[in-house]
Motif scaffolding. Structure first.
Motif, PDB file in Angstrom:
ATOM      1  N   LEU A 172      19.235  12.055  15.125  1.00 14.37           N
ATOM      2  CA  LEU A 172      20.484  12.043  15.988  1.00 14.37           C
ATOM      3  C   LEU A 172      21.026  13.176  15.847  1.00 14.37           C
ATOM      4  O   LEU A 172      21.332  13.900  14.467  1.00 14.37           O
ATOM      5  CB  LEU A 172      21.381  10.825  15.284  1.00 14.37           C
ATOM      6  N   ILE A 173      21.182  14.460  16.921  1.00 15.50           N
ATOM      7  CA  ILE A 173      21.695  15.529  16.630  1.00 15.50           C
ATOM      8  C   ILE A 173      23.152  15.578  16.904  1.00 15.50           C
ATOM      9  O   ILE A 173      23.368  15.274  17.946  1.00 15.50           O
ATOM     10  CB  ILE A 173      21.004  16.508  17.538  1.00 15.50           C
ATOM     11  N   ASP A 174      24.024  16.113  15.853  1.00 19.57           N
ATOM     12  CA  ASP A 174      25.334  15.976  16.237  1.00 19.57           C
ATOM     13  C   ASP A 174      25.847  17.287  16.971  1.00 19.57           C
ATOM     14  O   ASP A 174      26.451  18.184  16.283  1.00 19.57           O
ATOM     15  CB  ASP A 174      26.206  16.052  14.842  1.00 19.57           C
ATOM     16  N   CYS A 178      20.151  21.032  21.515  1.00 18.31           N
ATOM     17  CA  CYS A 178      19.353  21.329  20.523  1.00 18.31           C
ATOM     18  C   CYS A 178      19.721  22.723  19.858  1.00 18.31           C
ATOM     19  O   CYS A 178      18.618  23.547  19.642  1.00 18.31           O
ATOM     20  CB  CYS A 178      18.046  20.941  21.044  1.00 18.31           C
ATOM     21  N   GLU A 179      20.731  22.874  19.386  1.00 19.22           N
ATOM     22  CA  GLU A 179      21.112  24.103  18.651  1.00 19.22           C
ATOM     23  C   GLU A 179      20.588  24.215  17.201  1.00 19.22           C
ATOM     24  O   GLU A 179      20.680  23.082  16.469  1.00 19.22           O
ATOM     25  CB  GLU A 179      23.012  24.100  18.446  1.00 19.22           C
ATOM     26  N   ILE A 180      20.075  25.239  16.859  1.00 24.22           N
ATOM     27  CA  ILE A 180      19.215  25.359  15.761  1.00 24.22           C
ATOM     28  C   ILE A 180      19.761  24.806  14.365  1.00 24.22           C
ATOM     29  O   ILE A 180      19.153  24.031  13.543  1.00 24.22           O
ATOM     30  CB  ILE A 180      18.604  26.793  15.525  1.00 24.22           C
ATOM     31  N   LEU A 181      21.166  25.090  14.405  1.00 27.69           N
ATOM     32  CA  LEU A 181      21.729  24.595  13.127  1.00 27.69           C
ATOM     33  C   LEU A 181      22.114  23.259  12.935  1.00 27.69           C
ATOM     34  O   LEU A 181      21.966  22.603  11.908  1.00 27.69           O
ATOM     35  CB  LEU A 181      22.989  25.507  13.029  1.00 27.69           C
ATOM     36  N   ALA A 182      22.319  22.654  14.208  1.00 25.56           N
ATOM     37  CA  ALA A 182      22.378  21.341  14.210  1.00 25.56           C
ATOM     38  C   ALA A 182      21.316  20.469  13.917  1.00 25.56           C
ATOM     39  O   ALA A 182      21.331  19.603  13.270  1.00 25.56           O
ATOM     40  CB  ALA A 182      23.324  20.861  15.457  1.00 25.56           C
ATOM     41  N   VAL A 183      20.136  21.133  14.535  1.00 25.32           N
ATOM     42  CA  VAL A 183      18.840  20.378  14.362  1.00 25.32           C
ATOM     43  C   VAL A 183      18.404  20.475  13.018  1.00 25.32           C
ATOM     44  O   VAL A 183      18.088  19.535  12.280  1.00 25.32           O
ATOM     45  CB  VAL A 183      17.627  20.984  15.081  1.00 25.32           C
TER      46      VAL A 183
END
Length: 316
Positions: A172-174, A178-183
């Motif tokens: 679950l990506i907040d 698919c931004e790298i820091l969020a992943v």
């Protein structure tokens, strides 16, 4: 969810703006309008730089690259966002997530370098006008543009390939992309190597190009202030003003996201900054350059005139 490598997840959920369901329709309409405006504005800039012989100069070569970059950057994330804003299941396949991450990093990194190249171009044009055709010849300009793309593509490949190897404890990506820091927030354990790669790349592509831009503009401003005629100063300020406005918009958003302590803001704020940057900046770039540049406005009028004349002849 159980831990495992990212490759064990077939798809990911994108949290996006699902916490604000009443805003999703408004966000969809806003995103769609901004995306279509971005495509129209940047495509028009690319077209006129190809068709108008007066715009076959280094500045417009770089501007055409910037416009193409903005189209790629928004196309990597906005279509997925539009689908998810209207969908109950806000998902993205693993392959789509990997491509989206790479493209957003590649386009963003390339723009960092290209904006510094454009600052150097303005520096040579204003501070060394007599040598400008020699220094910024066609071959040199193509090499500089190619180096910008190569730097962005390779650093993005480095970051993405290492990010995809980090073990994740959820899918679950907040974020709305698919931004790298969020992943990496899903990582089961922190990775010193990944953190170092992100830090080194961020420093190479943010503060260093920004410092080069600042140095270029110190020399540019010094030269402009020595120009005796008011008309000459106005023209010099006009050619640099558009680029400087884009630099401030771009680096302001990028620095606030990538060079800050991890505890200095909420994920919601990061999403809003990323959303506004991803929507507004690519839309504003062609507008900023068009409004402040007589050559661009004349080229657009000329192209529209030809289209109107061709349309009239077809109906006769």
């Amino acid at each position: 969810m159980q831990g495992g490598n990212l490759t064990n997840w077939g798809f990911f959920f994108l949290e996006g703006f699902s916490r604000y369901p009443k805003l999703e329709i408004a966000l969809f309409v806003f995103s769609l309008v901004m995306y279509l405006t971005t495509l129209l504005g940047n495509s028009t800039l690319i077209l006129i730089t190809i068709l108008d012989a007066r715009l076959r100069t280094p500045m417009y070569l770089f501007l055409g690259n910037l416009s193409f970059m903005d189209i790629c950057y928004t196309s990597a994330s906005v279509p997925t966002l539009l689908v998810n804003l209207l969908s109950a299941q806000k998902t993205i396949l693993f392959s789509g997530c990997a491509v989206q991450m790479y493209l957003s990093l590649a386009m963003g990194s390339t723009e960092c370098v290209l904006l510094a190249v454009m600052a150097y171009d303005r520096y040579v044009a204003i501070c060394n006008p007599l040598r400008y055709p020699v220094i910024m010849n066609r071959q040199v300009c193509v090499q500089m543009a190619t180096a910008s793309w190569a730097t962005g593509s390779l650093t993005a490949l480095l970051e993405t390939s290492f990010a995809l190897q980090v073990p994740l404890c959820g899918n679950l990506i907040d974020h709305f992309t698919c931004e790298i820091l969020a992943v990496l927030k899903l990582a089961c354990t922190s990775s010193l190597l990944m953190d170092m790669i992100l830090l080194v790349v961020s420093v190479l592509l943010l503060p260093i190009p920004m410092l080069l831009i600042c140095i270029s503009y110190v020399f540019i401003l010094s030269t402009i202030l020595r120009i005796s005629s008011a008309e000459g100063r106005s023209k010099a300020f006009s050619t640099c003003g558009a680029h400087l406005t884009v630099v401030i918009l771009y680096y302001g958003a990028a620095l606030s996201m990538y060079l800050k302590p991890s505890s200095s803001g909420s994920q919601e704020r990061d999403k809003i900054i990323a959303f506004l940057y991803g929507m507004i900046t690519p839309t504003l770039n062609p507008i900023i350059y068009s409004l402040r540049n007589k050559e661009v406005k004349d080229a657009v009028k000329k192209m529209l005139g030809k289209m109107s004349s061709h349309h009239t002849q077809e109906h006769l």
